[in-house]
Design an enzyme around this catalytic site. Structure first.
Site, PDB file in Angstrom:
ATOM      1  N   GLU A 188     -34.388 -14.840 -13.428  1.00  0.00           N
ATOM      2  CA  GLU A 188     -33.191 -15.511 -13.949  1.00  0.00           C
ATOM      3  C   GLU A 188     -32.137 -14.487 -14.358  1.00  0.00           C
ATOM      4  O   GLU A 188     -31.684 -14.438 -15.509  1.00  0.00           O
ATOM      5  CB  GLU A 188     -33.553 -16.481 -15.094  1.00  0.00           C
ATOM      6  N   GLU A 311     -40.376 -21.514 -10.223  1.00  0.00           N
ATOM      7  CA  GLU A 311     -40.532 -22.266 -11.486  1.00  0.00           C
ATOM      8  C   GLU A 311     -40.115 -23.703 -11.228  1.00  0.00           C
ATOM      9  O   GLU A 311     -38.977 -23.960 -10.824  1.00  0.00           O
ATOM     10  CB  GLU A 311     -39.683 -21.660 -12.614  1.00  0.00           C
TER      11      GLU A 311
HETATM   12  O1  AHR Z   1     -40.897 -21.323 -17.999  1.00  0.00           O
HETATM   13  C1  AHR Z   1     -40.190 -21.139 -19.175  1.00  0.00           C
HETATM   14  C2  AHR Z   1     -38.910 -20.362 -18.964  1.00  0.00           C
HETATM   15  O2  AHR Z   1     -38.052 -21.093 -18.164  1.00  0.00           O
HETATM   16  C3  AHR Z   1     -39.037 -19.054 -18.238  1.00  0.00           C
HETATM   17  O3  AHR Z   1     -39.365 -18.006 -19.074  1.00  0.00           O
HETATM   18  C4  AHR Z   1     -37.684 -18.847 -17.668  1.00  0.00           C
HETATM   19  O4  AHR Z   1     -37.706 -18.117 -16.471  1.00  0.00           O
HETATM   20  C5  AHR Z   1     -37.155 -20.249 -17.489  1.00  0.00           C
HETATM   21  O5  AHR Z   1     -35.891 -20.400 -18.028  1.00  0.00           O
END
Ligand code: AHR
Length: 508
Positions: A188, A311
């Site tokens: 991110e 994610e």
């Molecule tokens: O999964 C939780 C968080 O969500 C992670 O650390 C981040 O990459 C995302 O914003």
């Protein structure tokens, strides 16, 4: 009377959805890596989740709970991403090697400011991956690290010959390298990874990717760029344009099914309205993949670069009570529905989606496993069961599916109620179906004429209420059971999907 009978027959006929399964020579293989997982130093995912320490009373292997190891092996997890997430861009791997008593602490600044003792580090993670027979996916620190630090990590984990880092590895008790293939270059980068612009990150990426793997990447390392958040198409466009393609194997994408970042709803105390909104967000994954893929197609028409959804999952308000550590949430039939539709979307887009990671494995967000902080009991969530039912698609050949879904209607809005994907491997066809309608069953007729199917069997996961979930006192409330409610006749497989259900059929 006759008219009434005809009308009722007509309405029954109209309710049946006909689905064509069309095997194709060009269909892609569904990469097993679509079924990947993610474990961050966050809340009780690592400490107090996976890792309880070698001296714990809980049966463990090198400090990792044996019950978790067994459950994850059963699940056939193909890869595991670590150590973050946002944590990755604060993590200095050298603090997590060598004698545990000598390791410095780290303050987990993103997740509750807790002080961690670094007792779970590189060896602990990579040895765990070996036990799980899963591929490690390491997320490197770009935000607060250096190129040298990341190169050193690669050398430490992968170099077989003599070098400062392989010597250090051997000194720490590991002779042979682990040969880690998957490397994330930051996480991110547009947010917690450094609030960078896509132009700036592209240049950073090019530098890291160059040193990570040498001129020709003879080591076969798979480099994954920190990708867009949901519909940030500009991010993908700039990266695809600015990063040389010989430096890039995977482009990440993060998308959570969250209804409102300021009011995410309770994980169990929610209403159908919240469910409908969550499913709207989950189903958006299809459009996101479509649009990010279209951009990738423009710059990479030969489809060499993978889309890596590293994610995804449902995100609700953190549960109150003894388990209320950061991002701990229960897991209901809503989560089973998210898993069912999302995995179908990934399977159906296996042409470009080559890897994905559910967030997160234990005690965080849409976890497949929950552990109780007080009793140390463990349970498998409905999401675990869906992931396990669907693992039959791993490395199978996709069978493209065409149909128009019946609608799930709520408050004047509608979503496709049924989602389906199918694949073939070693003479067996697998068809996974999800009915997200909270009230209505849906009848499906699958045209399997071209598949030479003679018999079939199935599993179903269902529960009456959206909010139903497994608890530490009743951990088997929701588990799969045999599904027999289908008929196979003249090349047609007919079945009725109950509301809120996930079915996987095996046919041969
Ligand atoms: O999964 C939780 C968080 O969500 C992670 O650390 C981040 O990459 C995302 O914003």
């Amino acid at each position: 009377m006759l008219v009434a009978l005809m009308t009722s027959q007509l309405s029954i006929a109209q309710k049946t959805t006909t689905v064509e399964l069309k095997p194709s020579e060009e269909a892609p293989t569904i990469s097993k890596h679509i079924y990947g997982h993610f474990a961050e130093h966050l809340g009780r995912c690592i400490y107090g989740g996976f890792y309880v320490g070698e001296d714990s009373d809980i049966p463990n292997t090198n400090g990792v709970r044996n019950d978790i190891i067994v459950a994850l092996k059963d699940l056939k997890i193909p890869n595991l991403r670590w150590p973050g997430g946002c944590f990755a861009d604060t993590y200095h791997w050298k603090d997590g090697i060598g004698p545990k008593e000598d390791r410095p602490t780290i303050v987990n600044r993103w997740w509750g400011g807790v002080t961690e003792d670094n007792s779970f580090g590189t060896h602990d993670f990579l040895n765990l991956c070996e036990v799980l027979e899963t591929e490690p996916y390491l997320a490197g620190n770009v935000g607060s690290g250096t190129v040298q630090e990341l190169i050193d990590w690669v050398q430490y984990t992968n170099h077989d010959g003599k070098s400062p880092m392989s010597d250090l590895r051997k000194k720490n008790g590991r002779e042979k390298p682990w040969n880690v293939k998957y490397w994330g270059i930051g996480n991110e980068a547009w947010g917690c990874g450094g609030n960078m612009t896509p132009e700036y990150y592209s240049d950073e990426y090019r530098k890291y990717a160059t040193f990570l793997s040498g001129w020709s990447n003879e080591s076969g390392i798979f480099r994954i760029a920190s990708g867009a958040s949901s519909s940030d198409y500009k991010w993908t466009e700039v990266l695809m344009k600015n990063i040389k393609h010989n430096l890039l194997e995977g482009m990440a994408l993060h998308h959570y099914s969250v209804i409102d970042w300021n009011n995410k709803s309770s994980s169990t105390g929610f209403e159908e309205e919240h469910y409908f909104k969550t499913m709207t967000e989950a189903l958006k994954m299809e459009e996101l993949i479509e649009k990010h893929t279209a951009i990738m197609d423009k710059y990479d028409p030969e489809n060499k670069i993978a889309l890596v959804v590293d994610e995804w999952g449902g995100w609700y308000d953190t549960d109150k009570g003894p388990n209320g550590t950061p991002l701990f949430q229960q897991n209901t039939m809503r989560d089973a529905m998210i898993a069912g539709v999302t995995l179908n979307i990934f399977n159906n887009r296996a042409d470009r989606v080559k890897m994905a990671n559910l967030a997160q494995t234990v005690n965080v967000l849409q976890a497949v496993i929950l552990t109780d902080a007080e009793t140390n009991k463990m349970l498998l969530t409905p999401t675990y069961h869906v992931m396990k039912m669907y693992n039959v698609h791993q490395d199978a050949t996709l069978i493209p599916v065409e149909f128009e879904s019946p609608k799930y209607e709520f408050n004047g809005e509608s979503l496709p109620a049924v989602s389906i994907s199918a694949s073939k491997k070693e003479g067996k066809t697998h068809i996974s179906l999800t009915n997200i309608d909270a009230e209505k069953e849906n009848t499906i007729e699958l045209d399997v004429t071209n598949l030479g199917i003679k018999n079939a069997s199935g599993l179903i996961l269902k529960s009456d209420k959206l909010q139903d979930h497994n608890t530490f006192d009743n951990p088997e409330k929701i588990t799969p059971s045999e599904f027999k409610d289908f008929k196979l006749k003249k090349g047609k497989l007919s079945l009725t999907l109950p509301p809120l259900s996930v079915v996987v059929l095996e046919a041969k």
